[in-house]
Each structure stands twice: as structure tokens, then as C-alpha cells.
Enzyme design. Sequence first.
Site, PDB file in Angstrom:
ATOM      1  N   ASN A 253     -27.477   5.658 -12.945  1.00 25.25           N
ATOM      2  CA  ASN A 253     -26.924   4.332 -13.233  1.00 25.25           C
ATOM      3  C   ASN A 253     -26.757   3.635 -11.893  1.00 25.25           C
ATOM      4  O   ASN A 253     -25.861   3.973 -11.112  1.00 25.25           O
ATOM      5  CB  ASN A 253     -25.590   4.452 -13.983  1.00 25.25           C
TER       6      ASN A 253
ATOM      7  N   GLU B 249     -28.107   0.022 -16.042  1.00 27.38           N
ATOM      8  CA  GLU B 249     -27.386  -1.110 -15.437  1.00 27.38           C
ATOM      9  C   GLU B 249     -28.208  -1.785 -14.344  1.00 27.38           C
ATOM     10  O   GLU B 249     -27.760  -1.908 -13.191  1.00 27.38           O
ATOM     11  CB  GLU B 249     -26.009  -0.671 -14.908  1.00 27.38           C
TER      12      GLU B 249
ATOM     13  N   ASP C 163     -26.808   7.061 -19.177  1.00 26.22           N
ATOM     14  CA  ASP C 163     -25.360   6.905 -19.098  1.00 26.22           C
ATOM     15  C   ASP C 163     -24.854   6.791 -20.519  1.00 26.22           C
ATOM     16  O   ASP C 163     -25.003   5.747 -21.159  1.00 26.22           O
ATOM     17  CB  ASP C 163     -25.031   5.656 -18.282  1.00 26.22           C
TER      18      ASP C 163
ATOM     19  N   ASN D 172     -21.702   6.975 -21.407  1.00 26.71           N
ATOM     20  CA  ASN D 172     -20.323   6.484 -21.471  1.00 26.71           C
ATOM     21  C   ASN D 172     -19.476   7.341 -22.419  1.00 26.71           C
ATOM     22  O   ASN D 172     -18.630   6.833 -23.158  1.00 26.71           O
ATOM     23  CB  ASN D 172     -20.292   5.004 -21.876  1.00 26.71           C
TER      24      ASN D 172
ATOM     25  N   ASP E 235     -22.930  10.847 -17.421  1.00 26.39           N
ATOM     26  CA  ASP E 235     -24.394  10.769 -17.443  1.00 26.39           C
ATOM     27  C   ASP E 235     -24.939  12.128 -17.864  1.00 26.39           C
ATOM     28  O   ASP E 235     -24.655  13.140 -17.215  1.00 26.39           O
ATOM     29  CB  ASP E 235     -24.886  10.367 -16.056  1.00 26.39           C
TER      30      ASP E 235
ATOM     31  N   ASP F  25     -21.427   3.334  -8.394  1.00 25.17           N
ATOM     32  CA  ASP F  25     -20.250   4.144  -8.752  1.00 25.17           C
ATOM     33  C   ASP F  25     -20.667   5.420  -9.503  1.00 25.17           C
ATOM     34  O   ASP F  25     -19.828   6.293  -9.715  1.00 25.17           O
ATOM     35  CB  ASP F  25     -19.185   3.334  -9.509  1.00 25.17           C
ATOM     36  N   HIS F  26     -21.931   5.527  -9.875  1.00 27.56           N
ATOM     37  CA  HIS F  26     -22.473   6.759 -10.452  1.00 27.56           C
ATOM     38  C   HIS F  26     -23.297   7.507  -9.403  1.00 27.56           C
ATOM     39  O   HIS F  26     -23.748   6.912  -8.421  1.00 27.56           O
ATOM     40  CB  HIS F  26     -23.404   6.442 -11.628  1.00 27.56           C
TER      41      HIS F  26
END
Lengths: 256, 256
Positions: free
Chosen positions: A7, A34, A147, A149, A218, A247-248
Site C-alpha cells: 500500500n 492507494e 490491503d 483493512n 496486508d 504508512d504500510h
Amino acid sequence: MKIATYNVNGINGRLPVLLRWLEEAQPDVVCLQELKAPQQRFPIKEINAAGYNAIWNGQKSWNGVAILAKDLEITEVQRSLPGDPEDIQSRYIEAIINQTVICCLYLPNGNPYPGPKFDYKIAWIKRLKKRINQLIKMDLPAVVIGDFNIIPTASDVYKSERWEDNALYRKEVKTAYKQILKKGWTDAIRTLYPEETIYTFWDYLYNSYSRNAGMRLDHILLSPYLAGNLKSGGVDKHVRGWEKSSDHAPVWIILD
Amino acid sequence: MKIATYNVNGINGRLPVLLRWLEEAQPDVVCLQELKAPQQRFPIKEINAAGYNAIWNGQKSWNGVAILAKDLEITEVQRSLPGDPEDIQSRYIEAIINQTVICCLYLPNGNPYPGPKFDYKIAWIKRLKKRINQLIKMDLPAVVIGDFNIIPTASDVYKSERWEDNALYRKEVKTAYKQILKKGWTDAIRTLYPEETIYTFWDYLYNSYSRNAGMRLDHILLSPYLAGNLKSGGVDKHVRGWEKSSDHAPVWIILD
DNA sequence: GCAAGGCTAG
DNA sequence: CTAGCCTTGC
């Protein structure tokens, strides 16, 4: 074959980091989420220059997914998740690469819970199950990757008790994930490391990375056809520490 | 003493370029304009680390001026241009450094003409004249320096005929500039180079820099007391070509 | 074309 | 905290 998911949180802002990681990790197939870029602003030139073919499904500002492959043909199968023609969010792209079905997804975050965004997440998972269970029924070599989530269990997040009402960890969502596994999908990373604390995401806020206050969002799921081919895998955690990182962190497996 | 002016167009975004230029040019005194940062967000730590003291007058989003000095004491005299207590724009700061009065200014752009912004510019020039003519009357060693947003003559802009109705080149503005010189101020750069085409600003648009479609907006005026001390000067035009540069280039003189 | 800030989403 | 987009100003 090394298959990874990352991501990127903005493909254009992240390009130097992505290229650096591609060079270092040399994955054969990469699923990105993203993109946060419209279709025409995907940096295909730079991706090609790094040696990768790509297909992608862009969207202005939000979402966006892509599949990259090095020296392998990409045959696009789906550009959206079947089951809701009204759904215009770019969260799914599916292709056949090297005789394997690759389902790249960016599952809705679903916060705040409760609310319409959470309902959309649940409906999206339902559509996903329908799609990927067909792959199992057809006994295809398939990878569902991206991802999600979804924090699968209490071991997959720092201080799980704080997350009970968060859409990433709501019981409806964990149950759905368990149901997916029950149908025959193998959570590759958890299978390789049954006991370890493994995170793939650390919030930009609160110094989460340096405190290792992360979560595992993920995932890479293998169809029964492929489960026996899993050789190794991991999280490139150090990438999260790079300058201007997402941030991933990237997650990868090797299938033989 | 080497004295320079540089409209940085955002002190924080421009910091790497500014530090690189300070290192290269080694000015003793530097006047900056368009900080575009509130008082508390001036990067004083980095400026200090580069060996400079500073005083500054910040403002959120727009304007903002500063005076930097290396190994010289800065005695602040004014933080705004006298004559209008209602005027809250940060466009003026005045100090004594090395026994010389340094008046650092960012004169209003004044576009569009006609209109209230142009009227404000004219009123601002009137206040400036009042202030700086006092310095001459007192026979002080003084430098009036900064972004005047005035194109003094047809030689100071590419294709002057296109600019007749622009606030940077309106006859009222050119006349005011001439009146300032008539009172005894010396335009240092024009005096050193009476005939050359010299620009200090190139718009970001239309490839202005590569076409050298610029204008001379940044000026250094010397009081009669100092006029005889002018040794040399110039425009660091190459800085405009640097990665992430301002749309202005630094201008400097050496006084002995 | 570029910088800052305010917005939204995570 | 961070990215992208929109607005404003130049």
C-alpha cells in the site's frame, strides 16, 4: 515466483521509495494499493523504466490499485469487483500472470463504526467472498492479495483491547475473514510464522513505528491449489523507516 | 561588506536552496522577502547553524521579511514602515548593522491595475519615500534593499510594450522610482552596469527563465553617504536555474 | 508554475 | 502525521 503487496499511499509522492524497494526486493509480481492518482497520472514511464509491466485502475484522490510484473505477461481479467455496478471506487483489479490468478484488492476501511461506510465494507467483503470462492470451486491457482483493512486476530495489533469498536477489528469483520480461511484460503504470512508478532502498518501519528505500535492489515491468501507451493515470505519492515515512506510496509511471499 | 537581497518565495520550502546559496555566496548581510511563514515558523535554527544571526517579521501565508547577518550585530530599528498603523502586512524591517542602516522591503505588487491593491502600492511608496528621505536628510550611511516590484525602465523587462498597464510598470510607479533616485539614492546595479540587460525575476510560467523573459524588480539603493563605497555587484542568475528555486534570483553588492 | 493553508480521509 | 486537491496570490 516472488509476489508482493504494498500500500503505497500515493503512487506519485511515493515513487522514489517504490523504485528503491523494487530495486532492492526484485519481486516478480507486485500489487499496489492507494495509488491516489487518476488513471492518466499513473507513472507508467518510470515503472516501465524499472523493468515492470503494469495494469492499474486509478481514481482521483482516493483508492486506486495496480498490478506490476517483471518479464511476465499480464492478462487483465477484472477491473472491478463483480456484484455492484453502482460501486465506482477503484479497489479491485484481477489478472492472470504466469498461469496464476492474482486478485489485488484495497478493501474499504469502514470507519467510523457504525455507519454507512462500515455497511459498505461488509457488503464489499460479501462480494469478495463470492468472487474468490468461485476460484476455489474451479480449483484454480489463485492469490488474493492486498490491503484488507482487517486485523485478523488479537495477535495482529498492538493493544487489541483498544480496537474493539474500530472497523478494522470489529467482530463482523474478523468473522468474515475467518470464514474466508475456512473455505480453504491460506493466510501465507501467518502460516509461515504461527506465533510471531507481525505488523504491516504503523500510523504516521504518535511515533507508532518507533514504538512498534502497528497492525497486520496486508494479507496474502493462497488457494488450496497453491498452498503447498509456499516457500517463504515476510514483511519488509525496514522500508517503513525510510525517508518519505508509506504508512504500510511491503509484504511478500515466494512460491515455487 | 557584501550585502544581498533575495526574494525566497517561501522560506521553508526554499531552505535547501537558500543554505546552498549562502554557502556559495558568503554574503555578510542578506535581506529576504516573501517568507510566507508566521513568526514562529521561521527556520532560525538552520539559519543559525549556517552562521547567521537574523531578525524577521513573519506573517501567515503572505509577505514576511528578514535580515540575516554573519558575525555582525543586528540592531533592529523598525519592524514596519511608519505612516499607517492600520497596515498589518509584513513588508518592512529596518536595522543597523556594521554602522549602516539597512532598510529591507517587500513592496506591494499592486496588481490588478486599476484597483485598491494598486492604490495601496502607491500609498506604500509614498510612506517609503518619507522614511528614506529622512535618512538622506540626516546624511546617514543607508541601504534601501529588497523586492520593489518596480520595473524602473523599458530596459529592465523583456518586451516592455506588453507591460504598460501592469502595476509593476505603470507610469505612476516608474515616476515614483525616478523621484526616489532624484533625491540622491543610487541604483547600485544600474550604476555598475549602465547598459546591460539585467533581470532579477523570471516567472515560473511559460519557460520564462530559459527564454530569459525576465524583469528587474529587486533593487539596492545607496544613500549619498555610501555611493562612493560601491565596489562591485551583480545578480546570481544561475541560482534561478537550480532545482526548486525561487522565481527571483539573489542580487548583491560589495561596499568597502 | 509554484507555495501555503485549509480541507478531507486515513 | 501525511497525501492530494482546492483556493488564493503572484
